[in-house]
Design an enzyme around this catalytic site. Structure first.
Site, mmCIF file in Angstrom:
data_model
loop_
_atom_site.group_PDB
_atom_site.id
_atom_site.type_symbol
_atom_site.label_atom_id
_atom_site.label_comp_id
_atom_site.label_asym_id
_atom_site.label_seq_id
_atom_site.Cartn_x
_atom_site.Cartn_y
_atom_site.Cartn_z
ATOM 1 N N HIS A 85 0.840 -1.203 0.000
ATOM 2 C CA HIS A 85 0.000 0.000 0.000
ATOM 3 C C HIS A 85 0.864 1.237 0.000
ATOM 4 O O HIS A 85 1.945 1.262 0.591
ATOM 5 C CB HIS A 85 -0.948 0.030 1.205
ATOM 6 C CG HIS A 85 -0.279 -0.164 2.535
ATOM 7 N ND1 HIS A 85 0.110 -1.401 2.986
ATOM 8 C CD2 HIS A 85 0.086 0.716 3.486
ATOM 9 C CE1 HIS A 85 0.671 -1.278 4.174
ATOM 10 N NE2 HIS A 85 0.685 -0.007 4.503
ATOM 11 N N HIS A 99 0.706 5.146 1.186
ATOM 12 C CA HIS A 99 -0.013 6.128 2.000
ATOM 13 C C HIS A 99 -0.039 7.462 1.249
ATOM 14 O O HIS A 99 0.992 7.903 0.733
ATOM 15 C CB HIS A 99 0.712 6.390 3.321
ATOM 16 C CG HIS A 99 0.787 5.220 4.239
ATOM 17 N ND1 HIS A 99 -0.080 5.050 5.287
ATOM 18 C CD2 HIS A 99 1.641 4.162 4.276
ATOM 19 C CE1 HIS A 99 0.250 3.931 5.946
ATOM 20 N NE2 HIS A 99 1.285 3.381 5.350
HETATM 21 P P1 AMP Z 1 1.608 0.349 7.487
HETATM 22 O O1 AMP Z 1 1.965 0.631 8.931
HETATM 23 O O2 AMP Z 1 2.463 1.098 6.518
HETATM 24 O O3 AMP Z 1 1.546 -1.131 7.216
HETATM 25 O O4 AMP Z 1 0.163 0.968 7.301
HETATM 26 C C1 AMP Z 1 -1.016 0.251 7.517
HETATM 27 C C2 AMP Z 1 -2.132 1.259 7.577
HETATM 28 O O5 AMP Z 1 -3.342 0.567 7.430
HETATM 29 C C3 AMP Z 1 -2.198 2.064 8.883
HETATM 30 O O6 AMP Z 1 -2.130 3.446 8.600
HETATM 31 C C4 AMP Z 1 -3.543 1.653 9.457
HETATM 32 O O7 AMP Z 1 -4.198 2.693 10.143
HETATM 33 C C5 AMP Z 1 -4.314 1.200 8.218
HETATM 34 N N1 AMP Z 1 -5.376 0.226 8.452
HETATM 35 C C6 AMP Z 1 -5.299 -0.937 9.138
HETATM 36 N N2 AMP Z 1 -6.471 -1.584 9.103
HETATM 37 C C7 AMP Z 1 -7.316 -0.822 8.352
HETATM 38 C C8 AMP Z 1 -8.681 -0.941 7.947
HETATM 39 N N3 AMP Z 1 -9.436 -1.986 8.295
HETATM 40 N N4 AMP Z 1 -9.215 0.044 7.186
HETATM 41 C C9 AMP Z 1 -8.466 1.100 6.812
HETATM 42 N N5 AMP Z 1 -7.178 1.283 7.176
HETATM 43 C C10 AMP Z 1 -6.616 0.343 7.943
#
Ligand code: AMP
Length: 135
Positions: free
Chosen positions: A99, A101
């Site tokens: 993903h 951001h």
């Molecule tokens: P990372 O730390 O780069 O793996 O980012 C993962 C991101 O996913 C974090 O910013 C979380 O807040 C977000 N996240 C986790 N679960 C969900 C969800 N169910 N819906 C939307 N965002 C999520």
């Protein structure tokens, strides 16, 4: 991947605030935003991170990220944005589905993710040479 939270959002098994989707890419709001408008751009096909995904898919995700980032910036009245992707626990990756951001930035928002260090030029050259050898 059956235990991947982002795959579950793609499959609509759990809710997600979806902004955009096409055959390859899904964009949705981050559930715990770093700033107002923080959203995530993912490929619909599961790959753990940017290294694991094939180049054409990474290209598609990056192009969607660029396009969406401008819309997000406009929508929330941001003054800029930070784009980032994490690979691995050490980088802070918590969801192992590639993903990007999109983090809207505002003047004087106080977000300072990076600490810069003083370093000897010789050390920089040594590191650069090591990277060149790994290309
Ligand atoms: P990372 O730390 O780069 O793996 O980012 C993962 C991101 O996913 C974090 O910013 C979380 O807040 C977000 N996240 C986790 N679960 C969900 C969800 N169910 N819906 C939307 N965002 C999520």
């Amino acid at each position: 991947m059956s235990n991947c939270v982002f795959c579950k959002i793609i499959a609509k098994e759990i809710p997600g605030e979806v902004i955009f989707e096409d055959d390859s890419v899904l964009v949705f709001m981050d559930i715990k935003p770093v700033s107002r408008g923080h959203c995530l751009v993912i490929p619909k096909k599961h790959f753990a991170d940017v290294v694991e995904a094939p180049e054409d898919l990474v290209t598609m995700v990056i192009l969607a990220t660029k396009r969406l980032a401008l819309a997000v910036e406009k929508a929330v009245g941001a003054h800029g944005f930070t784009l980032s992707t994490n690979r691995g626990l050490a980088a802070g990756q918590t969801v192992f589905h590639l993903h990007f951001h999109i983090i809207p930035r505002f003047d004087n928002d106080g977000l300072k993710p990076w600490t810069h260090h003083e370093i000897e030029p010789k050390t920089i050259s040594e590191i650069a040479e090591s990277i060149r050898k790994n290309l």
